[in-house]
Scaffold this motif. Structure first.
Motif, PDB file in Angstrom:
ATOM      1  N   PRO A  41     -42.014  38.060 -41.811  1.00 57.02           N
ATOM      2  CA  PRO A  41     -41.052  38.074 -40.711  1.00 57.02           C
ATOM      3  C   PRO A  41     -41.501  38.985 -39.567  1.00 57.02           C
ATOM      4  O   PRO A  41     -41.878  40.133 -39.789  1.00 57.02           O
ATOM      5  N   GLY A  42     -41.481  38.437 -38.373  1.00 59.23           N
ATOM      6  CA  GLY A  42     -41.847  39.219 -37.204  1.00 59.23           C
ATOM      7  C   GLY A  42     -43.329  39.442 -37.005  1.00 59.23           C
ATOM      8  O   GLY A  42     -43.726  40.173 -36.090  1.00 59.23           O
ATOM      9  N   LYS A  43     -44.135  38.829 -37.856  1.00 67.49           N
ATOM     10  CA  LYS A  43     -45.591  39.013 -37.752  1.00 67.49           C
ATOM     11  C   LYS A  43     -46.287  37.675 -37.552  1.00 67.49           C
ATOM     12  O   LYS A  43     -45.730  36.625 -37.835  1.00 67.49           O
ATOM     13  N   GLU A  44     -47.524  37.743 -37.104  1.00 71.58           N
ATOM     14  CA  GLU A  44     -48.319  36.542 -36.943  1.00 71.58           C
ATOM     15  C   GLU A  44     -48.833  36.061 -38.304  1.00 71.58           C
ATOM     16  O   GLU A  44     -48.980  36.838 -39.242  1.00 71.58           O
ATOM     17  N   ARG A  45     -49.124  34.786 -38.366  1.00 71.74           N
ATOM     18  CA  ARG A  45     -49.692  34.235 -39.590  1.00 71.74           C
ATOM     19  C   ARG A  45     -51.085  34.822 -39.800  1.00 71.74           C
ATOM     20  O   ARG A  45     -51.856  34.966 -38.850  1.00 71.74           O
ATOM     21  N   ALA A  92     -43.778  37.161 -47.771  1.00 67.56           N
ATOM     22  CA  ALA A  92     -44.113  36.285 -46.660  1.00 67.56           C
ATOM     23  C   ALA A  92     -43.899  34.836 -47.070  1.00 67.56           C
ATOM     24  O   ALA A  92     -43.700  34.539 -48.258  1.00 67.56           O
ATOM     25  N   VAL A  93     -43.961  33.955 -46.100  1.00 69.47           N
ATOM     26  CA  VAL A  93     -44.100  32.531 -46.382  1.00 69.47           C
ATOM     27  C   VAL A  93     -45.591  32.250 -46.518  1.00 69.47           C
ATOM     28  O   VAL A  93     -46.367  32.608 -45.631  1.00 69.47           O
ATOM     29  N   TYR A  94     -45.961  31.642 -47.616  1.00 67.83           N
ATOM     30  CA  TYR A  94     -47.357  31.340 -47.902  1.00 67.83           C
ATOM     31  C   TYR A  94     -47.629  29.856 -47.632  1.00 67.83           C
ATOM     32  O   TYR A  94     -46.908  28.990 -48.119  1.00 67.83           O
TER      33      TYR A  94
END
Length: 122
Positions: A41-45, A92-94
């Protein structure tokens, strides 16, 4: 058209382990490299790991090195990311992704799955 579907995400305690899967369809699985990426959340992939067409080469991010293992099974069009010693910052979303090896190993991909949520509780 290649489709990638991730599964196996969930809630795990810090220090625990989790394996997430990627099922591929619609293409020739062994013809592309597979990578795992994640977005908190709130970060780049960000890039996590990649494996070459027949599994002979693997690369990992610094944060994944020594804790995560990427693998693939070309006979069954599957790939996995085995995660151990999980930390809260691994939440995170993976995403599973595919493409040519030089791109995926460098953190880029040509096609993507929808993602699976991994949450590590501290």
């Amino acid at each position: 058209q290649v489709q990638l579907v991730e599964s196996g995400g969930g809630l795990v305690q810090a220090g625990g382990s989790l394996t997430i899967s990627c099922a591929a369809s619609g293409g020739t699985f062994r013809s592309y490299a597979v990578g795992w990426f994640r977005q908190a959340p709130g970060k780049e992939r960000e890039f996590v790991a990649a494996i070459s067409y027949r599994g002979g080469n693997r690369v990992y991010s610094d944060s994944a090195e020594g804790r995560f293992t990427i693998d693939r099974d070309n006979a069954n069009n599957m790939a996995w990311l085995q995660m151990t010693s999980l930390k809260s910052e691994d939440t995170a979303v993976y995403y599973c992704a595919g493409g040519i090896w030089t791109n995926v190993a460098a953190g880029r991909a040509d096609f993507w799955g929808q993602g699976t949520q991994v949450t590590v509780s501290s």
